[in-house]
Design a protein around this motif. Structure first.
Motif, PDB file in Angstrom:
ATOM      1  N   TYR A   9       0.838  -1.205   0.000  1.00  0.00           N
ATOM      2  CA  TYR A   9       0.000   0.000   0.000  1.00  0.00           C
ATOM      3  C   TYR A   9       0.876   1.259   0.000  1.00  0.00           C
ATOM      4  N   THR A  10       1.872   1.280   0.894  1.00  0.00           N
ATOM      5  CA  THR A  10       2.770   2.428   0.984  1.00  0.00           C
ATOM      6  C   THR A  10       3.571   2.594  -0.302  1.00  0.00           C
ATOM      7  N   ALA A  11       4.092   1.493  -0.835  1.00  0.00           N
ATOM      8  CA  ALA A  11       4.876   1.554  -2.073  1.00  0.00           C
ATOM      9  C   ALA A  11       4.034   2.074  -3.235  1.00  0.00           C
ATOM     10  N   GLU A  12       2.783   1.655  -3.325  1.00  0.00           N
ATOM     11  CA  GLU A  12       1.912   2.142  -4.402  1.00  0.00           C
ATOM     12  C   GLU A  12       1.681   3.644  -4.284  1.00  0.00           C
ATOM     13  N   LYS A  13       1.500   4.129  -3.068  1.00  0.00           N
ATOM     14  CA  LYS A  13       1.305   5.570  -2.853  1.00  0.00           C
ATOM     15  C   LYS A  13       2.575   6.345  -3.218  1.00  0.00           C
TER      16      LYS A  13
END
Length: 173
Positions: A9-13
């Motif tokens: 999730y963090t990497a996608e953001k």
């Protein structure tokens, strides 16, 4: 440590923000997260997936970097897009798989690694405003800095100081 779902999730953001800003985003240690998140690259260490297998897995579509501590490790990583070397100086933030502090590689090893390749060499570990120019003179193309940016309590000022050192450095012709 991030759970895979949180990490993804963090990497996608981060990937989305970097894409908008035309900034390269490289994920550390996790090729699965790098691929799925749309990152531009993946960085691995000596105890992670071997470089050849990593490049097979990614189809060589990602910028690939490898951490090294010696000329021998750097020579084995010449298929990577860039080579990181360090820790160059003693630092508590770089530990081995057993948790022990990694020994400093030193400037002479950095110089040898830089002479081994025309690919970018990134210095990491114990870098601060007083030793950054020495590393640039040794031949590195990039500095990976975290602690020194926060040490003075003013991230913006510290970043500007590093940028000024980098901008003022002139490579010998």
């Amino acid at each position: 440590m991030f759970l895979t779902g949180n990490f993804l999730y963090t990497a996608e953001k981060i990937s989305a923000v970097c894409e908008k800003g035309n900034v390269i985003f490289i994920v550390n240690d996790r090729p699965d997260i790098a691929i799925i998140s749309g990152a531009h690259g993946i960085h691995v260490g000596q105890d992670d997936i071997p470089l050849g297998r990593l490049m097979f897995l990614t189809g060589q579509s990602l910028v690939t970097g490898v951490s090294t501590q010696s000329v021998d490790e750097a020579a084995a990583a010449l298929d990577a897009d860039y080579i990181a070397v360090g820790p160059v100086f003693t630092t508590g933030s770089k530990t081995g798989i057993d948790g022990s502090v990694l020994p400093a590689t030193g400037i002479e090893e950095v110089k040898k690694i830089c002479s081994l390749t025309d690919k970018p060499v990134v210095a990491i570990g114990g870098i601060n405003l007083s030793n950054a120019a020495v590393l640039l003179e040794a031949g590195v193309s990039s500095l990976a800095v975290i602690s020194a940016l926060f040490a003075g309590g003013n991230l913006q000022s510290s970043t500007r100081d590093f940028l000024n050192i980098i901008k003022s450095f002139k490579r010998p012709s």
